[in-house]
Scaffold this motif. Structure first.
Motif, PDB file in Angstrom:
ATOM      1  N   GLU A 149      44.894  39.698  43.324  1.00 19.05           N
ATOM      2  CA  GLU A 149      44.575  40.535  44.560  1.00 19.05           C
ATOM      3  C   GLU A 149      43.420  39.906  45.419  1.00 19.05           C
ATOM      4  O   GLU A 149      43.190  40.004  46.523  1.00 19.05           O
ATOM      5  CB  GLU A 149      44.475  41.955  44.288  1.00 19.05           C
ATOM      6  CG  GLU A 149      45.598  42.546  43.782  1.00 19.05           C
ATOM      7  CD  GLU A 149      45.257  44.127  43.373  1.00 19.05           C
ATOM      8  OE1 GLU A 149      44.168  44.628  43.779  1.00 19.05           O
ATOM      9  OE2 GLU A 149      46.127  44.671  42.720  1.00 19.05           O
ATOM     10  N   ALA A 150      42.383  39.511  44.757  1.00 15.82           N
ATOM     11  CA  ALA A 150      41.192  38.990  45.439  1.00 15.82           C
ATOM     12  C   ALA A 150      41.520  37.849  46.230  1.00 15.82           C
ATOM     13  O   ALA A 150      40.902  37.333  46.832  1.00 15.82           O
ATOM     14  CB  ALA A 150      40.298  38.915  44.296  1.00 15.82           C
ATOM     15  N   GLY A 151      42.515  37.121  45.646  1.00 18.78           N
ATOM     16  CA  GLY A 151      42.867  35.707  46.408  1.00 18.78           C
ATOM     17  C   GLY A 151      41.872  34.750  45.896  1.00 18.78           C
ATOM     18  O   GLY A 151      41.805  33.673  46.609  1.00 18.78           O
ATOM     19  N   VAL A 152      41.493  34.573  44.567  1.00 18.88           N
ATOM     20  CA  VAL A 152      40.519  33.596  44.074  1.00 18.88           C
ATOM     21  C   VAL A 152      41.145  32.473  44.065  1.00 18.88           C
ATOM     22  O   VAL A 152      40.302  31.439  43.685  1.00 18.88           O
ATOM     23  CB  VAL A 152      39.933  34.079  42.847  1.00 18.88           C
ATOM     24  CG1 VAL A 152      39.217  35.459  43.098  1.00 18.88           C
ATOM     25  CG2 VAL A 152      40.870  34.338  41.984  1.00 18.88           C
ATOM     26  N   CYS A 153      42.447  32.186  44.113  1.00 20.22           N
ATOM     27  CA  CYS A 153      43.083  30.655  43.719  1.00 20.22           C
ATOM     28  C   CYS A 153      42.525  29.744  45.038  1.00 20.22           C
ATOM     29  O   CYS A 153      42.574  28.615  44.855  1.00 20.22           O
ATOM     30  CB  CYS A 153      44.355  30.800  43.949  1.00 20.22           C
ATOM     31  SG  CYS A 153      45.054  31.277  45.221  1.00 20.22           S
ATOM     32  N   GLY A 154      42.110  30.313  46.269  1.00 21.61           N
ATOM     33  CA  GLY A 154      41.603  29.620  47.262  1.00 21.61           C
ATOM     34  C   GLY A 154      42.738  29.337  48.444  1.00 21.61           C
ATOM     35  O   GLY A 154      42.434  28.437  49.309  1.00 21.61           O
ATOM     36  N   ARG A 155      44.072  29.213  48.025  1.00 20.00           N
ATOM     37  CA  ARG A 155      45.084  28.803  48.626  1.00 20.00           C
ATOM     38  C   ARG A 155      45.170  29.894  49.976  1.00 20.00           C
ATOM     39  O   ARG A 155      45.192  31.025  49.805  1.00 20.00           O
ATOM     40  CB  ARG A 155      46.373  28.760  47.977  1.00 20.00           C
ATOM     41  CG  ARG A 155      46.156  27.519  46.988  1.00 20.00           C
ATOM     42  CD  ARG A 155      47.700  27.636  46.280  1.00 20.00           C
ATOM     43  NE  ARG A 155      48.137  28.850  46.011  1.00 20.00           N
ATOM     44  CZ  ARG A 155      48.953  28.892  45.183  1.00 20.00           C
ATOM     45  NH1 ARG A 155      49.177  28.079  44.093  1.00 20.00           N
ATOM     46  NH2 ARG A 155      49.405  30.272  44.881  1.00 20.00           N
ATOM     47  N   GLU A 156      45.349  29.275  51.079  1.00 19.42           N
ATOM     48  CA  GLU A 156      46.011  30.098  52.377  1.00 19.42           C
ATOM     49  C   GLU A 156      47.269  31.095  52.018  1.00 19.42           C
ATOM     50  O   GLU A 156      48.091  30.716  51.495  1.00 19.42           O
ATOM     51  CB  GLU A 156      46.443  29.169  53.483  1.00 19.42           C
ATOM     52  CG  GLU A 156      46.540  29.677  54.692  1.00 19.42           C
ATOM     53  CD  GLU A 156      45.289  30.510  55.242  1.00 19.42           C
ATOM     54  OE1 GLU A 156      45.286  31.536  55.866  1.00 19.42           O
ATOM     55  OE2 GLU A 156      44.172  29.949  55.188  1.00 19.42           O
ATOM     56  N   GLY A 157      47.022  32.308  52.426  1.00 16.23           N
ATOM     57  CA  GLY A 157      48.152  33.318  52.135  1.00 16.23           C
ATOM     58  C   GLY A 157      47.890  33.845  50.827  1.00 16.23           C
ATOM     59  O   GLY A 157      48.902  34.659  50.603  1.00 16.23           O
ATOM     60  N   CYS A 158      47.156  33.498  49.820  1.00 18.63           N
ATOM     61  CA  CYS A 158      47.001  34.057  48.772  1.00 18.63           C
ATOM     62  C   CYS A 158      46.029  35.478  48.814  1.00 18.63           C
ATOM     63  O   CYS A 158      45.453  35.701  49.532  1.00 18.63           O
ATOM     64  CB  CYS A 158      46.161  33.247  47.616  1.00 18.63           C
ATOM     65  SG  CYS A 158      47.608  32.056  47.216  1.00 18.63           S
ATOM     66  N   GLY A 159      46.326  36.433  47.944  1.00 21.76           N
ATOM     67  CA  GLY A 159      45.722  37.560  47.818  1.00 21.76           C
ATOM     68  C   GLY A 159      46.206  38.792  48.566  1.00 21.76           C
ATOM     69  O   GLY A 159      47.228  38.612  49.352  1.00 21.76           O
ATOM     70  N   ASP A 160      46.076  39.867  48.342  1.00 20.18           N
ATOM     71  CA  ASP A 160      46.380  41.209  49.010  1.00 20.18           C
ATOM     72  C   ASP A 160      45.309  41.795  50.030  1.00 20.18           C
ATOM     73  O   ASP A 160      44.280  42.403  49.628  1.00 20.18           O
ATOM     74  CB  ASP A 160      46.729  42.267  48.030  1.00 20.18           C
ATOM     75  CG  ASP A 160      47.417  43.651  48.530  1.00 20.18           C
ATOM     76  OD1 ASP A 160      47.214  43.580  49.622  1.00 20.18           O
ATOM     77  OD2 ASP A 160      47.543  44.216  47.551  1.00 20.18           O
ATOM     78  N   ARG A 161      45.446  41.452  51.103  1.00 16.71           N
ATOM     79  CA  ARG A 161      44.425  42.017  52.322  1.00 16.71           C
ATOM     80  C   ARG A 161      44.240  43.625  52.066  1.00 16.71           C
ATOM     81  O   ARG A 161      43.246  43.837  52.720  1.00 16.71           O
ATOM     82  CB  ARG A 161      44.999  41.443  53.499  1.00 16.71           C
ATOM     83  CG  ARG A 161      45.061  39.840  53.822  1.00 16.71           C
ATOM     84  CD  ARG A 161      45.397  39.669  55.176  1.00 16.71           C
ATOM     85  NE  ARG A 161      45.064  38.134  55.340  1.00 16.71           N
ATOM     86  CZ  ARG A 161      43.840  37.622  55.768  1.00 16.71           C
ATOM     87  NH1 ARG A 161      42.701  38.264  55.679  1.00 16.71           N
ATOM     88  NH2 ARG A 161      43.867  36.356  56.002  1.00 16.71           N
ATOM     89  N   GLU A 162      45.040  44.041  51.594  1.00 19.61           N
ATOM     90  CA  GLU A 162      45.011  45.744  51.510  1.00 19.61           C
ATOM     91  C   GLU A 162      44.205  46.167  50.383  1.00 19.61           C
ATOM     92  O   GLU A 162      43.657  47.177  50.297  1.00 19.61           O
ATOM     93  CB  GLU A 162      46.216  46.240  51.328  1.00 19.61           C
ATOM     94  CG  GLU A 162      47.220  46.111  52.520  1.00 19.61           C
ATOM     95  CD  GLU A 162      46.661  46.565  53.927  1.00 19.61           C
ATOM     96  OE1 GLU A 162      46.163  47.529  54.095  1.00 19.61           O
ATOM     97  OE2 GLU A 162      46.650  45.659  54.855  1.00 19.61           O
ATOM     98  N   SER A 163      44.212  45.162  49.541  1.00 19.05           N
ATOM     99  CA  SER A 163      43.071  45.335  48.159  1.00 19.05           C
ATOM    100  C   SER A 163      41.912  45.513  48.591  1.00 19.05           C
ATOM    101  O   SER A 163      41.128  44.667  49.378  1.00 19.05           O
ATOM    102  CB  SER A 163      43.321  44.174  47.069  1.00 19.05           C
ATOM    103  OG  SER A 163      42.708  44.480  46.116  1.00 19.05           O
TER     104      SER A 163
END
Length: 78
Positions: A57-71
Protein backbone atom coordinates in the motif's frame (compact mmCIF):
# COMPACT_ATOMS: atom_id res chain seq x y z
CA UNK A 1 4.97 -24.96 14.55
CA UNK A 2 6.36 -21.58 13.46
CA UNK A 3 7.95 -21.31 10.04
CA UNK A 4 11.62 -20.55 9.55
CA UNK A 5 12.27 -16.80 9.43
CA UNK A 6 15.84 -16.85 8.16
CA UNK A 7 18.39 -19.17 6.60
CA UNK A 8 22.07 -18.45 7.24
CA UNK A 9 24.62 -19.72 4.73
CA UNK A 10 28.28 -19.11 4.06
CA UNK A 11 29.71 -19.03 0.54
CA UNK A 12 33.13 -20.03 1.91
CA UNK A 13 32.13 -23.22 3.77
CA UNK A 14 29.27 -25.63 4.35
CA UNK A 15 27.37 -23.50 6.91
CA UNK A 16 23.61 -23.79 6.33
CA UNK A 17 21.28 -23.23 9.28
CA UNK A 18 17.63 -22.22 9.60
CA UNK A 19 16.29 -20.03 12.39
CA UNK A 20 12.86 -19.11 13.68
CA UNK A 21 14.06 -15.84 15.22
CA UNK A 22 15.98 -13.14 13.37
CA UNK A 23 18.01 -12.32 16.49
CA UNK A 24 19.33 -15.89 16.58
CA UNK A 25 20.27 -15.70 12.91
CA UNK A 26 22.13 -12.41 13.44
CA UNK A 27 24.01 -13.90 16.38
CA UNK A 28 25.04 -16.91 14.27
CA UNK A 29 26.34 -14.63 11.51
CA UNK A 30 28.44 -12.67 14.02
CA UNK A 31 29.70 -15.82 15.73
CA UNK A 32 30.66 -17.35 12.38
CA UNK A 33 32.49 -14.16 11.35
CA UNK A 34 34.41 -14.14 14.65
CA UNK A 35 35.22 -17.86 14.54
CA UNK A 36 36.19 -18.16 10.87
CA UNK A 37 36.56 -14.71 9.33
CA UNK A 38 33.91 -15.72 6.76
CA UNK A 39 31.10 -13.40 5.77
CA UNK A 40 27.96 -15.50 6.19
CA UNK A 41 24.74 -14.19 4.67
CA UNK A 42 21.08 -14.70 5.41
CA UNK A 43 17.98 -15.18 3.34
CA UNK A 44 14.91 -13.86 5.09
CA UNK A 45 11.62 -15.67 4.82
CA UNK A 46 8.32 -14.00 4.24
CA UNK A 47 7.19 -11.20 6.46
CA UNK A 48 3.78 -11.36 8.07
CA UNK A 49 0.87 -10.77 5.71
CA UNK A 50 0.05 -7.43 7.35
CA UNK A 51 3.59 -6.12 6.93
CA UNK A 52 3.67 -7.15 3.27
CA UNK A 53 0.28 -5.55 2.64
CA UNK A 54 1.37 -2.30 4.34
CA UNK A 55 4.49 -2.19 2.17
CA UNK A 56 2.43 -2.76 -0.95
CA UNK A 57 0.00 0.00 0.00
CA UNK A 58 2.83 2.40 0.82
CA UNK A 59 4.47 1.79 -2.55
CA UNK A 60 7.85 1.04 -1.02
CA UNK A 61 9.00 -1.00 -4.01
CA UNK A 62 9.80 2.30 -5.71
CA UNK A 63 8.36 1.34 -9.09
CA UNK A 64 6.10 3.76 -10.91
CA UNK A 65 2.45 2.89 -10.37
CA UNK A 66 3.00 0.88 -7.19
CA UNK A 67 1.08 1.61 -4.06
CA UNK A 68 -2.47 2.54 -3.19
CA UNK A 69 -2.93 6.30 -3.45
CA UNK A 70 -6.04 6.03 -1.26
CA UNK A 71 -4.12 4.42 1.60
CA UNK A 72 -2.88 6.57 4.49
CA UNK A 73 0.37 4.61 4.16
CA UNK A 74 1.05 5.75 0.59
CA UNK A 75 4.38 7.51 0.09
CA UNK A 76 4.92 9.40 -3.14
CA UNK A 77 8.29 10.78 -2.05
CA UNK A 78 10.19 7.51 -2.46
Amino acid sequence: MASKRATVTCPDCDLHEEFRKLASARERIEDHRTETGHEAVWDLGRLSEGVERAGDEAGVCGREGCGDRESPLFRDDL
